[in-house]
Motif scaffolding. Structure first.
Motif, PDB file in Angstrom:
ATOM      1  N   SER A  17       9.228  25.644  -1.148  1.00  0.00           N
ATOM      2  CA  SER A  17      10.605  25.974  -1.502  1.00  0.00           C
ATOM      3  C   SER A  17      10.672  26.348  -2.976  1.00  0.00           C
ATOM      4  N   PRO A  18      11.511  27.288  -3.332  1.00  0.00           N
ATOM      5  CA  PRO A  18      11.670  27.638  -4.748  1.00  0.00           C
ATOM      6  C   PRO A  18      12.132  26.424  -5.557  1.00  0.00           C
ATOM      7  N   ALA A  19      11.662  26.340  -6.795  1.00  0.00           N
ATOM      8  CA  ALA A  19      12.010  25.204  -7.641  1.00  0.00           C
ATOM      9  C   ALA A  19      13.489  25.170  -7.972  1.00  0.00           C
ATOM     10  N   SER A  20      14.097  26.355  -8.058  1.00  0.00           N
ATOM     11  CA  SER A  20      15.526  26.433  -8.341  1.00  0.00           C
ATOM     12  C   SER A  20      16.073  27.721  -7.751  1.00  0.00           C
ATOM     13  N   SER A  21      17.361  27.913  -7.836  1.00  0.00           N
ATOM     14  CA  SER A  21      17.992  29.116  -7.289  1.00  0.00           C
ATOM     15  C   SER A  21      17.618  30.362  -8.084  1.00  0.00           C
ATOM     16  N   LYS A  22      17.034  30.173  -9.272  1.00  0.00           N
ATOM     17  CA  LYS A  22      16.647  31.308 -10.113  1.00  0.00           C
ATOM     18  C   LYS A  22      15.164  31.646  -9.980  1.00  0.00           C
ATOM     19  N   SER A  23      14.426  30.844  -9.221  1.00  0.00           N
ATOM     20  CA  SER A  23      12.988  31.098  -9.055  1.00  0.00           C
ATOM     21  C   SER A  23      12.756  32.302  -8.150  1.00  0.00           C
ATOM     22  N   PRO A  24      11.904  33.253  -8.551  1.00  0.00           N
ATOM     23  CA  PRO A  24      11.651  34.429  -7.712  1.00  0.00           C
ATOM     24  C   PRO A  24      10.941  34.058  -6.415  1.00  0.00           C
ATOM     25  N   VAL A  25      11.205  34.829  -5.387  1.00  0.00           N
ATOM     26  CA  VAL A  25      10.501  34.732  -4.114  1.00  0.00           C
ATOM     27  C   VAL A  25       9.973  36.121  -3.770  1.00  0.00           C
ATOM     28  N   VAL A  26       9.003  36.173  -2.887  1.00  0.00           N
ATOM     29  CA  VAL A  26       8.378  37.443  -2.497  1.00  0.00           C
ATOM     30  C   VAL A  26       8.945  37.896  -1.160  1.00  0.00           C
ATOM     31  N   LEU A  27       9.236  39.180  -1.054  1.00  0.00           N
ATOM     32  CA  LEU A  27       9.640  39.784   0.216  1.00  0.00           C
ATOM     33  C   LEU A  27       8.730  40.969   0.489  1.00  0.00           C
ATOM     34  N   LEU A  28       8.019  40.937   1.621  1.00  0.00           N
ATOM     35  CA  LEU A  28       7.050  41.957   1.979  1.00  0.00           C
ATOM     36  C   LEU A  28       7.666  42.982   2.930  1.00  0.00           C
ATOM     37  N   VAL A  29       7.502  44.259   2.606  1.00  0.00           N
ATOM     38  CA  VAL A  29       8.029  45.344   3.442  1.00  0.00           C
ATOM     39  C   VAL A  29       6.872  46.269   3.822  1.00  0.00           C
ATOM     40  N   PRO A  30       6.503  46.327   5.105  1.00  0.00           N
ATOM     41  CA  PRO A  30       5.360  47.158   5.515  1.00  0.00           C
ATOM     42  C   PRO A  30       5.715  48.638   5.599  1.00  0.00           C
ATOM     43  N   GLY A  31       4.692  49.447   5.846  1.00  0.00           N
ATOM     44  CA  GLY A  31       4.875  50.888   5.923  1.00  0.00           C
ATOM     45  C   GLY A  31       5.182  51.367   7.329  1.00  0.00           C
ATOM     46  N   LEU A  32       5.086  52.666   7.500  1.00  0.00           N
ATOM     47  CA  LEU A  32       5.411  53.335   8.758  1.00  0.00           C
ATOM     48  C   LEU A  32       4.570  52.785   9.902  1.00  0.00           C
ATOM     49  N   GLY A  33       5.231  52.441  11.007  1.00  0.00           N
ATOM     50  CA  GLY A  33       4.523  52.027  12.213  1.00  0.00           C
ATOM     51  C   GLY A  33       3.711  50.761  12.050  1.00  0.00           C
ATOM     52  N   THR A  34       4.183  49.842  11.198  1.00  0.00           N
ATOM     53  CA  THR A  34       3.396  48.649  10.888  1.00  0.00           C
ATOM     54  C   THR A  34       4.262  47.402  10.936  1.00  0.00           C
ATOM     55  N   SER A  35       3.723  46.339  11.518  1.00  0.00           N
ATOM     56  CA  SER A  35       4.440  45.067  11.562  1.00  0.00           C
ATOM     57  C   SER A  35       3.991  44.187  10.398  1.00  0.00           C
ATOM     58  N   THR A  36       4.557  43.010  10.329  1.00  0.00           N
ATOM     59  CA  THR A  36       4.237  42.077   9.245  1.00  0.00           C
ATOM     60  C   THR A  36       2.785  41.599   9.279  1.00  0.00           C
ATOM     61  N   LEU A  37       2.086  41.804  10.399  1.00  0.00           N
ATOM     62  CA  LEU A  37       0.693  41.347  10.510  1.00  0.00           C
ATOM     63  C   LEU A  37      -0.222  42.013   9.487  1.00  0.00           C
ATOM     64  N   VAL A  38       0.170  43.158   8.985  1.00  0.00           N
ATOM     65  CA  VAL A  38      -0.659  43.871   8.014  1.00  0.00           C
ATOM     66  C   VAL A  38      -0.756  43.108   6.695  1.00  0.00           C
ATOM     67  N   TRP A  39       0.169  42.149   6.461  1.00  0.00           N
ATOM     68  CA  TRP A  39       0.220  41.414   5.200  1.00  0.00           C
ATOM     69  C   TRP A  39      -0.537  40.081   5.249  1.00  0.00           C
ATOM     70  N   ALA A  40      -1.206  39.765   6.346  1.00  0.00           N
ATOM     71  CA  ALA A  40      -1.795  38.431   6.512  1.00  0.00           C
ATOM     72  C   ALA A  40      -2.722  38.045   5.360  1.00  0.00           C
ATOM     73  N   GLY A  41      -3.562  38.978   4.921  1.00  0.00           N
ATOM     74  CA  GLY A  41      -4.492  38.680   3.837  1.00  0.00           C
ATOM     75  C   GLY A  41      -3.785  38.427   2.529  1.00  0.00           C
ATOM     76  N   VAL A  42      -2.729  39.164   2.267  1.00  0.00           N
ATOM     77  CA  VAL A  42      -1.950  38.986   1.036  1.00  0.00           C
ATOM     78  C   VAL A  42      -1.251  37.631   1.047  1.00  0.00           C
ATOM     79  N   ILE A  43      -0.659  37.281   2.188  1.00  0.00           N
ATOM     80  CA  ILE A  43       0.082  36.017   2.289  1.00  0.00           C
ATOM     81  C   ILE A  43      -0.838  34.836   1.995  1.00  0.00           C
ATOM     82  N   ARG A  44      -2.067  34.870   2.493  1.00  0.00           N
ATOM     83  CA  ARG A  44      -2.998  33.767   2.235  1.00  0.00           C
ATOM     84  C   ARG A  44      -3.311  33.603   0.759  1.00  0.00           C
ATOM     85  N   LEU A  45      -3.203  34.687  -0.019  1.00  0.00           N
ATOM     86  CA  LEU A  45      -3.518  34.646  -1.445  1.00  0.00           C
ATOM     87  C   LEU A  45      -2.310  34.280  -2.307  1.00  0.00           C
TER      88      LEU A  45
END
Length: 317
Positions: free
Chosen positions: A28-56
């Motif tokens: 959870s973010p430390a506060s309401s001002k802490s940044p969070v990441v939102l991943l947006v994939p490309g054409l014809g792609t689901s969120t599964l393409v980000w699996a390696g990034v999410i682990r890092l």
């Protein structure tokens, strides 16, 4: 208020017309001002393409989602233009009560979607920074048109994952890669990919008409922008070789394709560096071992981009 209980790994969020599937990882973010990441994939792609990034990115809250028609998300009543996708993304964020400032991490067509999102929502406190992963913008198809009919004629009927080297060079776990390939082969995925493909070229013209590039001030002001360039020619060279071996294309089509390949990296560098005009604070990085799918082959560079954004934000406070 921050909570210590782990978030649900996925949830369906009603955006008024249908449900989109949102995935949540990290603390959870430390506060309401802490940044969070939102991943947006490309054409014809689901969120599964980000699996390696999410682990890092284990130390920050990371959100990803399936666009309408992919995986667990329902079909939309709207055609999947970049403008409509940006509308649905804004509704997802609102209805999921994601209130922390966003580090948008976007790949390929996600660059156009991100600009449409900013055109709709403005460059307010809900935006912290931007990581562009070999991303498109208004001029992409004018300068480097990968939909060119001669190029496509040479590439037709080949296994593109093999030809581009993605099967051997990706950084996903065996389980993650299997899930990615299985999903890409489903009828649901292929149907939505085809729908997006129809709306892809006209979405660029719609964005150009907004004339965002003509603004006196950078679209993102002084918010940090991290630009990652992949080597387009790397992907195209592999597909060209396999296509020619199969006998694809006429001599003229092969000549045009060869010419496009030979100039692709230089043209892409021009396009990618134009992203730096989005902000007064930017960084450009070349992914030397990747083609277009940097998030699959060098996810550490994407994670480094998020780290750089966080570092720059810490200097501003």
């Amino acid at each position: 208020m921050a909570t210590s209980s782990p978030p649900p790994p996925s949830t369906l969020v009603n955006i008024g017309t249908h449900n989109l599937c949102l995935y949540t990882r990290g603390p959870s973010p430390a506060s309401s001002k802490s940044p969070v990441v939102l991943l947006v994939p490309g054409l014809g792609t689901s969120t599964l393409v980000w699996a390696g990034v999410i682990r890092l990115l284990p130390s920050i809250r990371v959100y990803s989602y399936d666009r309408s028609g992919y995986r667990k998300s329902e079909q939309s009543p709207l055609p999947p233009t970049a403008e409509n996708i940006a509308l649905e993304l804004s509704l997802l964020i609102k209805n999921a009560h994601i209130e922390n400032p966003l580090i948008l991490v976007v790949a390929s067509w996600g660059g156009v979607i991100a600009r449409e999102f900013i055109a709709r929502t403005g460059n307010g406190p809900h935006i912290a920074g931007l990581v562009l992963v070999d991303a498109n913008h208004e001029r992409t198809l004018q300068v480097l048109d990968w939909t060119n009919t001669d190029l496509r004629a040479v590439f037709t009927g080949i296994d593109s994952l093999d030809a581009m080297g993605l099967r051997s060079e990706h950084k996903l776990t065996p389980q993650e890669w299997q899930a990615y390939e299985i999903d890409e082969a489903t009828e649901k995925h292929q149907l939505q990919e085809a729908k997006e493909g129809e709306e892809y070229p006209p979405s660029f013209e719609t964005l150009r008409r907004k004339n965002l590039r003509a603004r006196e001030q950078p679209l993102f002001g002084d918010k940090p922008v991290f630009v990652i360039m992949g080597l387009t020619a790397r992907d195209w060279e592999g597909q060209y070789r396999v296509g020619v071996e199969k006998g694809n294309g006429t001599e003229e089509q092969r000549r045009v394709a060869r010419e496009m390949i030979d100039t692709a990296n230089d043209k892409n560098e021009i396009l990618q560096k134009e992203h730096l005009a989005l902000s007064t604070r930017g960084k450009f990085v070349l992914a030397k071992k990747s083609g277009h799918f940097v998030q699959l082959t060098e996810p550490e560079i994407v994670a480094d981009g998020v780290g750089w954004i966080l570092q720059e934000l810490s200097h501003s406070t």
